[in-house]
Design a protein around this motif. Sequence first.
Motif, PDB file in Angstrom:
ATOM      1  N   THR A  32       6.303  -7.159   3.145  1.00  0.00           N
ATOM      2  CA  THR A  32       6.717  -6.266   2.533  1.00  0.00           C
ATOM      3  C   THR A  32       6.339  -5.602   1.518  1.00  0.00           C
ATOM      4  O   THR A  32       5.892  -6.494   0.407  1.00  0.00           O
ATOM      5  N   TYR A  33       6.012  -4.278   1.020  1.00  0.00           N
ATOM      6  CA  TYR A  33       5.279  -3.823   0.115  1.00  0.00           C
ATOM      7  C   TYR A  33       6.517  -3.204  -0.970  1.00  0.00           C
ATOM      8  O   TYR A  33       7.145  -2.252  -0.154  1.00  0.00           O
ATOM      9  N   LEU A  34       6.736  -3.398  -2.010  1.00  0.00           N
ATOM     10  CA  LEU A  34       7.955  -2.822  -3.024  1.00  0.00           C
ATOM     11  C   LEU A  34       7.099  -1.756  -3.644  1.00  0.00           C
ATOM     12  O   LEU A  34       6.325  -2.031  -4.569  1.00  0.00           O
ATOM     13  N   ASP A  35       7.638  -0.515  -3.676  1.00  0.00           N
ATOM     14  CA  ASP A  35       7.275   0.611  -4.595  1.00  0.00           C
ATOM     15  C   ASP A  35       8.265   0.724  -5.709  1.00  0.00           C
ATOM     16  O   ASP A  35       7.782   1.540  -6.744  1.00  0.00           O
ATOM     17  N   ALA A  36       9.314  -0.031  -5.884  1.00  0.00           N
ATOM     18  CA  ALA A  36      10.256  -0.049  -6.818  1.00  0.00           C
ATOM     19  C   ALA A  36      10.136  -1.179  -8.052  1.00  0.00           C
ATOM     20  O   ALA A  36       9.262  -2.140  -7.637  1.00  0.00           O
ATOM     21  N   LYS A  37      10.320  -0.689  -9.169  1.00  0.00           N
ATOM     22  CA  LYS A  37      10.223  -1.665 -10.147  1.00  0.00           C
ATOM     23  C   LYS A  37      11.720  -2.052 -10.711  1.00  0.00           C
ATOM     24  O   LYS A  37      11.704  -2.820 -11.728  1.00  0.00           O
ATOM     25  N   ASP A  38      12.682  -1.412 -10.183  1.00  0.00           N
ATOM     26  CA  ASP A  38      13.859  -1.958 -10.533  1.00  0.00           C
ATOM     27  C   ASP A  38      14.329  -3.335 -10.074  1.00  0.00           C
ATOM     28  O   ASP A  38      14.216  -3.513  -8.802  1.00  0.00           O
ATOM     29  N   PRO A  39      14.682  -4.086 -11.063  1.00  0.00           N
ATOM     30  CA  PRO A  39      15.068  -5.696 -10.638  1.00  0.00           C
ATOM     31  C   PRO A  39      15.980  -5.685  -9.367  1.00  0.00           C
ATOM     32  O   PRO A  39      16.012  -6.451  -8.469  1.00  0.00           O
ATOM     33  N   ALA A  40      17.148  -4.925  -9.597  1.00  0.00           N
ATOM     34  CA  ALA A  40      18.212  -5.121  -8.512  1.00  0.00           C
ATOM     35  C   ALA A  40      17.534  -4.759  -7.051  1.00  0.00           C
ATOM     36  O   ALA A  40      17.966  -5.213  -6.033  1.00  0.00           O
ATOM     37  N   LYS A  41      16.714  -3.603  -6.970  1.00  0.00           N
ATOM     38  CA  LYS A  41      16.119  -3.439  -5.570  1.00  0.00           C
ATOM     39  C   LYS A  41      15.156  -4.269  -5.251  1.00  0.00           C
ATOM     40  O   LYS A  41      15.171  -4.696  -4.004  1.00  0.00           O
ATOM     41  N   ILE A  42      14.232  -5.036  -6.117  1.00  0.00           N
ATOM     42  CA  ILE A  42      13.593  -5.842  -5.775  1.00  0.00           C
ATOM     43  C   ILE A  42      14.294  -7.164  -5.214  1.00  0.00           C
ATOM     44  O   ILE A  42      13.989  -8.055  -4.267  1.00  0.00           O
ATOM     45  N   ALA A 101       7.539 -15.345   0.013  1.00  0.00           N
ATOM     46  CA  ALA A 101       6.704 -15.470  -1.105  1.00  0.00           C
ATOM     47  C   ALA A 101       6.586 -14.066  -1.844  1.00  0.00           C
ATOM     48  O   ALA A 101       6.608 -13.067  -1.251  1.00  0.00           O
ATOM     49  N   PHE A 102       6.338 -14.157  -2.816  1.00  0.00           N
ATOM     50  CA  PHE A 102       6.180 -13.179  -3.934  1.00  0.00           C
ATOM     51  C   PHE A 102       4.957 -12.926  -4.792  1.00  0.00           C
ATOM     52  O   PHE A 102       4.926 -13.979  -5.610  1.00  0.00           O
ATOM     53  N   LEU A 103       4.179 -11.877  -4.774  1.00  0.00           N
ATOM     54  CA  LEU A 103       2.837 -11.882  -5.385  1.00  0.00           C
ATOM     55  C   LEU A 103       3.291 -10.775  -6.366  1.00  0.00           C
ATOM     56  O   LEU A 103       3.439  -9.857  -6.118  1.00  0.00           O
ATOM     57  N   CYS A 104       2.805 -11.034  -7.717  1.00  0.00           N
ATOM     58  CA  CYS A 104       3.052 -10.006  -8.800  1.00  0.00           C
ATOM     59  C   CYS A 104       2.191 -10.345 -10.129  1.00  0.00           C
ATOM     60  O   CYS A 104       1.678 -11.508 -10.187  1.00  0.00           O
ATOM     61  N   GLY A 115      -1.020 -12.373  -9.280  1.00  0.00           N
ATOM     62  CA  GLY A 115      -2.095 -11.753  -8.826  1.00  0.00           C
ATOM     63  C   GLY A 115      -2.717 -10.688  -9.933  1.00  0.00           C
ATOM     64  O   GLY A 115      -1.787 -10.368 -10.706  1.00  0.00           O
ATOM     65  N   ALA A 116      -3.713 -10.102  -9.682  1.00  0.00           N
ATOM     66  CA  ALA A 116      -4.271  -8.868 -10.273  1.00  0.00           C
ATOM     67  C   ALA A 116      -4.158  -9.049 -11.915  1.00  0.00           C
ATOM     68  O   ALA A 116      -4.090  -8.250 -12.577  1.00  0.00           O
ATOM     69  N   ALA A 117      -4.607 -10.384 -12.328  1.00  0.00           N
ATOM     70  CA  ALA A 117      -4.909 -10.784 -13.607  1.00  0.00           C
ATOM     71  C   ALA A 117      -6.025 -11.668 -13.546  1.00  0.00           C
ATOM     72  O   ALA A 117      -6.390 -12.467 -12.943  1.00  0.00           O
ATOM     73  N   SER A 118      -6.692 -11.378 -14.759  1.00  0.00           N
ATOM     74  CA  SER A 118      -7.865 -12.429 -15.043  1.00  0.00           C
ATOM     75  C   SER A 118      -7.364 -13.989 -15.563  1.00  0.00           C
ATOM     76  O   SER A 118      -6.482 -14.179 -16.043  1.00  0.00           O
TER      77      SER A 118
END
Length: 95
Positions: A1-11, A22-25, A92-95
Amino acid sequence: TYLDAKDPAKILGAFAQEKVTAFLCVPQFYYLMVRRIFEQVDALGGSKKMIFHRLLRLSRFLRTKFGIRVGKKLFGKIHERFGPQFRMFAVGAAS
């Protein structure tokens, strides 16, 4: 599932609706999530706050010294928000 929302309630809603396991962020999201949890704990005040922190220390101790994971039992309300199928967070997406 790809989430385009940044709203915590929607997530959180997507966790249950999509049965996310699993959640990658990026790390910043996790910092915000942990801060929000601790803000809610601080708002409890008094003995509930003290009990939470003692249980957190106990959970860490049991996990690091004996490999015993009791977090889901001790902090069921927090874990429930992610759903019973949820297994892990990943970075992910971090050094």
